[in-house]
Design an enzyme around this catalytic site. Structure first.
Site, PDB file in Angstrom:
ATOM      1  N   GLN A 175       0.821  -1.099  -0.166  1.00  0.00           N
ATOM      2  CA  GLN A 175       0.004   0.014  -0.069  1.00  0.00           C
ATOM      3  C   GLN A 175       0.943   1.329   0.012  1.00  0.00           C
ATOM      4  O   GLN A 175       0.384   2.347  -0.382  1.00  0.00           O
ATOM      5  CB  GLN A 175      -0.960   0.271   1.227  1.00  0.00           C
ATOM      6  CG  GLN A 175      -2.253  -0.832   1.031  1.00  0.00           C
ATOM      7  CD  GLN A 175      -3.131  -0.552   0.060  1.00  0.00           C
ATOM      8  OE1 GLN A 175      -2.997   0.549  -0.443  1.00  0.00           O
ATOM      9  NE2 GLN A 175      -4.071  -1.401  -0.280  1.00  0.00           N
ATOM     10  N   SER A 196       2.092  -4.566  -8.337  1.00  0.00           N
ATOM     11  CA  SER A 196       2.122  -3.685  -9.362  1.00  0.00           C
ATOM     12  C   SER A 196       0.671  -2.998  -9.673  1.00  0.00           C
ATOM     13  O   SER A 196       0.616  -2.044  -9.876  1.00  0.00           O
ATOM     14  CB  SER A 196       2.450  -4.433 -10.715  1.00  0.00           C
ATOM     15  OG  SER A 196       1.915  -3.772 -11.899  1.00  0.00           O
ATOM     16  N   CYS A 318      -9.435  -8.794   0.016  1.00  0.00           N
ATOM     17  CA  CYS A 318      -9.242 -10.104   0.304  1.00  0.00           C
ATOM     18  C   CYS A 318     -10.100 -10.546   1.896  1.00  0.00           C
ATOM     19  O   CYS A 318     -10.578 -11.551   1.718  1.00  0.00           O
ATOM     20  CB  CYS A 318      -7.937 -10.558   0.821  1.00  0.00           C
ATOM     21  SG  CYS A 318      -6.685 -10.037  -0.635  1.00  0.00           S
TER      22      CYS A 318
END
Length: 386
Positions: A175, A196, A318
């Site tokens: 982050q 990326s 997630c």
């Protein structure tokens, strides 16, 4: 749709897209092949690794290409397990699930695991960390910037504490990379992961920094994986271009996103709203805002925003996929009710003032409805200050 979920992923920039297409056409050879086309592809990969290393103050030989942040975290930890002595591991409670899920695996092979909560400023409790560090501590894992509330961890201080006990430090910089200056971070850590797609590059690629250690074990599972894959050259080139652009624009984007944050705060009515870590003592990315509207589920807020064509989140993608509470809420030791109310807004390169105003207007409608439904005995709205 207005996209305000940049902490989950970013669209590819024109720079990255153009680099991908050009390299896919020109460098299609397998970088592991011995012929000239393979050699050209390998040269491009080595050039990219050199550039990626420069962004964090590392040599190209210490840069390893991965499939993204989660794989980088796993491989980094696996590598450090081969190097470290001791049977004790420390994790911050706010870690991304790719690290938090290693807790059970560590325990299964005989490690003791300490999980350190955040303090009132949203960062790892350094006093508690100092208390639990000992001669048996092998690895400490810390996410540099929390993806749900944006707070930045004091890596330099954590690194010094780890060095006192010769504990190895893994940092998840997914982050923070491209948002804060990490040009000297390689000197402070033993492994570090970057992804990326958080910096306007392609998905499915990232890089891992590994510092060399005397007990380097080329037979380890991590090293076998890192050495055995066919390199996706176009994605590596596109990632490198995206990373370069992100690093060059750090100050510009920090300024722009700070202004967007200020505009949002000014446009939002306050009753029954919790904004996590707006105080002066908290250091956080301006692009990430963790919030809650009291007595209103975060998922409901997200769905209402979606109905108005605004994309926000209820936490790390997630966690959301498996309907789990945001790890940051657990790290802050928030109650179950507040955890359910949490949602996240994250700005990015393409966010406009008008989009922020539309978001504020949508949330204001929800807040006003909430205030009307929640009144105290005097008929006045209940205002909660946090």
């Amino acid at each position: 749709m207005i996209y305000l979920d940049y902490a989950a992923t970013t669209p590819m920039s024109d720079t990255a897209l153009n680099a991908y297409v050009k390299s896919a056409r020109q460098y299609f050879g397998n970088a592991n092949s011995m012929h000239d086309l393979g050699g050209e592809a390998e040269q491009v990969v080595q050039f990219c690794k050199k550039q990626l290393g420069e962004f964090i103050g590392a040599q190209s030989d210490n840069i390893h290409l991965t499939s993204g942040g989660s794989m980088g975290n796993w491989l980094g930890i696996e590598h450090l397990k081969q190097q470290a002595e001791g049977n004790h591991v420390i994790l911050s409670a706010g870690e991304h699930n790719s690290i938090r899920q290693t807790e059970a695996a560590f325990r299964q092979v005989g490690y003791q695991v300490s999980v350190i909560p955040f303090n009132s400023n949203g960062v790892i409790d350094l006093e508690r960390l100092n208390e639990v560090l000992n001669e048996q501590t092998a690895i400490v894992c810390v996410q540099h910037s929390n993806g749900e509330i944006g707070t930045l961890q004091p890596i330099e201080q954590i690194s010094k504490l780890c060095a006192e006990y010769q504990a190895l430090l893994h940092v998840d910089a997914v982050q923070s990379f491209g948002k804060v200056d990490l040009s000297n971070i390689a000197d402070l850590v033993d492994s570090l992961s970057v992804s990326s797609h958080k910096v306007y590059g392609p998905k499915g690629v990232g890089f891992l920094y590994l510092k060399d250690h005397p007990k380097y074990d080329s037979a380890s599972m991590a090293q076998k994986w890192l050495r055995g894959n066919t390199v996706d050259v176009p994605s590596v080139v596109a990632m490198t271009s995206a990373c370069e652009e992100a690093v060059e624009r750090i100050e510009e984007e920090h300024h722009n996103q700070s202004q967007l944050r200020a505009l949002f705060k000014e446009s939002l009515i306050e009753p029954n709203v919790i904004q996590f870590f707006e105080g002066e003592k908290s250091i956080q990315l301006p692009s990430i805002i963790g919030m809650a509207i009291e007595h209103m589920e975060g998922q409901y807020v997200m769905l209402e925003c979606n109905r108005h064509n605004i994309a926000i989140s209820t936490g790390s993608a997630c966690d959301v996929r498996y309907q789990q509470s945001a790890n940051a809420m657990n790290a802050l030791q928030m109650g179950e009710e507040t955890a359910r109310q949490f949602f996240r807004i994250s700005f990015g390169r393409y966010t406009t003032y008008d989009e922020v105003k539309q978001l504020a207007a949508c949330l204001n409608t929800l807040i006003e409805t909430n205030v009307l439904n929640e009144v105290n005995s005097d008929g006045q709205p209940t205002i909660v200050e946090r």
